[in-house]
Design a protein around this motif. Structure first.
Motif, PDB file in Angstrom:
ATOM      1  N   VAL A  56      92.721  75.810  53.481  1.00 15.14           N
ATOM      2  CA  VAL A  56      93.943  76.342  52.880  1.00 15.14           C
ATOM      3  C   VAL A  56      93.806  77.846  52.653  1.00 15.14           C
ATOM      4  N   PHE A  57      92.665  78.260  52.091  1.00 16.14           N
ATOM      5  CA  PHE A  57      92.464  79.686  51.846  1.00 16.14           C
ATOM      6  C   PHE A  57      92.346  80.468  53.160  1.00 16.14           C
ATOM      7  N   ALA A  58      91.762  79.864  54.189  1.00 13.56           N
ATOM      8  CA  ALA A  58      91.692  80.529  55.490  1.00 13.56           C
ATOM      9  C   ALA A  58      93.091  80.723  56.062  1.00 13.56           C
ATOM     10  N   ALA A  59      93.948  79.741  55.864  1.00 10.27           N
ATOM     11  CA  ALA A  59      95.338  79.879  56.324  1.00 10.27           C
ATOM     12  C   ALA A  59      96.029  81.010  55.578  1.00 10.27           C
ATOM     13  N   LEU A  60      95.844  81.055  54.257  1.00  5.24           N
ATOM     14  CA  LEU A  60      96.423  82.146  53.473  1.00  5.24           C
ATOM     15  C   LEU A  60      95.859  83.490  53.919  1.00  5.24           C
ATOM     16  N   THR A  61      94.572  83.513  54.242  1.00  4.25           N
ATOM     17  CA  THR A  61      93.933  84.741  54.713  1.00  4.25           C
ATOM     18  C   THR A  61      94.646  85.283  55.945  1.00  4.25           C
ATOM     19  N   ALA A  62      94.947  84.401  56.884  1.00  3.89           N
ATOM     20  CA  ALA A  62      95.609  84.840  58.114  1.00  3.89           C
ATOM     21  C   ALA A  62      96.975  85.446  57.828  1.00  3.89           C
ATOM     22  N   ILE A  63      97.747  84.773  57.006  1.00  3.23           N
ATOM     23  CA  ILE A  63      99.096  85.248  56.721  1.00  3.23           C
ATOM     24  C   ILE A  63      99.067  86.544  55.914  1.00  3.23           C
ATOM     25  N   LEU A  64      98.266  86.560  54.855  1.00  4.62           N
ATOM     26  CA  LEU A  64      98.181  87.759  54.013  1.00  4.62           C
ATOM     27  C   LEU A  64      97.594  88.946  54.785  1.00  4.62           C
ATOM     28  N   ALA A  65      96.584  88.683  55.612  1.00  6.84           N
ATOM     29  CA  ALA A  65      95.962  89.757  56.388  1.00  6.84           C
ATOM     30  C   ALA A  65      96.921  90.303  57.444  1.00  6.84           C
ATOM     31  N   LYS A  66      97.701  89.431  58.060  1.00  2.72           N
ATOM     32  CA  LYS A  66      98.663  89.874  59.074  1.00  2.72           C
ATOM     33  C   LYS A  66      99.619  90.907  58.481  1.00  2.72           C
ATOM     34  N   VAL A  67     100.097  90.633  57.280  1.00  3.50           N
ATOM     35  CA  VAL A  67     100.985  91.585  56.607  1.00  3.50           C
ATOM     36  C   VAL A  67     100.193  92.823  56.181  1.00  3.50           C
ATOM     37  N   GLY A  68      98.970  92.612  55.702  1.00  3.20           N
ATOM     38  CA  GLY A  68      98.142  93.714  55.202  1.00  3.20           C
ATOM     39  C   GLY A  68      97.718  94.721  56.254  1.00  3.20           C
ATOM     40  N   VAL A  69      97.518  94.271  57.490  1.00  3.03           N
ATOM     41  CA  VAL A  69      97.061  95.201  58.535  1.00  3.03           C
ATOM     42  C   VAL A  69      98.214  95.853  59.287  1.00  3.03           C
ATOM     43  N   SER A  70      99.437  95.557  58.891  1.00  2.61           N
ATOM     44  CA  SER A  70     100.572  96.059  59.665  1.00  2.61           C
ATOM     45  C   SER A  70     100.715  97.575  59.626  1.00  2.61           C
ATOM     46  N   ASP A  71     100.253  98.217  58.543  1.00  2.82           N
ATOM     47  CA  ASP A  71     100.468  99.660  58.413  1.00  2.82           C
ATOM     48  C   ASP A  71      99.185 100.482  58.287  1.00  2.82           C
ATOM     49  N   ILE A  72      98.021  99.851  58.447  1.00  2.00           N
ATOM     50  CA  ILE A  72      96.762 100.595  58.332  1.00  2.00           C
ATOM     51  C   ILE A  72      95.794 100.163  59.428  1.00  2.00           C
ATOM     52  N   ASN A  73      94.737 100.931  59.581  1.00  2.00           N
ATOM     53  CA  ASN A  73      93.690 100.633  60.548  1.00  2.00           C
ATOM     54  C   ASN A  73      93.025  99.302  60.208  1.00  2.00           C
TER      55      ASN A  73
END
Length: 143
Positions: free
Chosen positions: A16-33
């Motif tokens: 469950v946390f790995a799934a959240l990681t993917a979604i949250l990270a996808k949004v998080g990396v959208s504007d930075i390196n």
């Protein structure tokens, strides 16, 4: 019934946390390196774990950790770092719904490596499951 003593409970929470990681990270990396994003994530993890260890009193002196354990934990840390760097870069340029299943091919690689190097024996149904995971990951990623 208390499920916290079962490995399945913790493995499901990890998923469950790995799934959240993917979604949250996808949004998080959208504007930075993506490498800097991995750094930020790593700092958060280090701080959170340090606080957990302080709270639970579970810190251990490094000189009490067996050399073999220390070496393999260092190698595991390096592999984790490499995995995170690659994962965040893949998320930055790909779809989370395609990147995450390919990342989960790690299940297939673990089964193969565990059989070859750790001597773990998987049953025929387990190998079928490994094959289905591989097939599913590939089918999802190419759709």
């Amino acid at each position: 019934m208390n499920y916290t003593g079962y490995w399945q409970f913790w493995a499901l929470l990890a998923a469950v946390f790995a799934a959240l990681t993917a979604i949250l990270a996808k949004v998080g990396v959208s504007d930075i390196n993506s490498n800097f994003a991995t750094f930020v994530r790593t700092v958060v993890i280090v701080v959170a774990l340090a606080l957990l260890l302080l709270y639970t009193g579970e810190f251990q002196p490094l000189d009490k950790v067996p050399n073999k354990s220390l070496i393999f934990l260092i190698l595991s840390g390096l592999a984790t770092g490499a995995s995170w760097l690659c994962y965040f870069r893949a998320l930055q340029i790909g779809k989370a719904s395609q990147v995450a299943p390919i990342d989960k091919l790690s299940v297939v690689f673990v089964a193969i490596i565990a059989a070859l190097f750790l001597g773990e024996n998987l049953s025929a149904p387990a190998w079928l499951g490994v094959g289905l995971i591989a097939s599913g990951a590939i089918l999802i990623s190419v759709s």
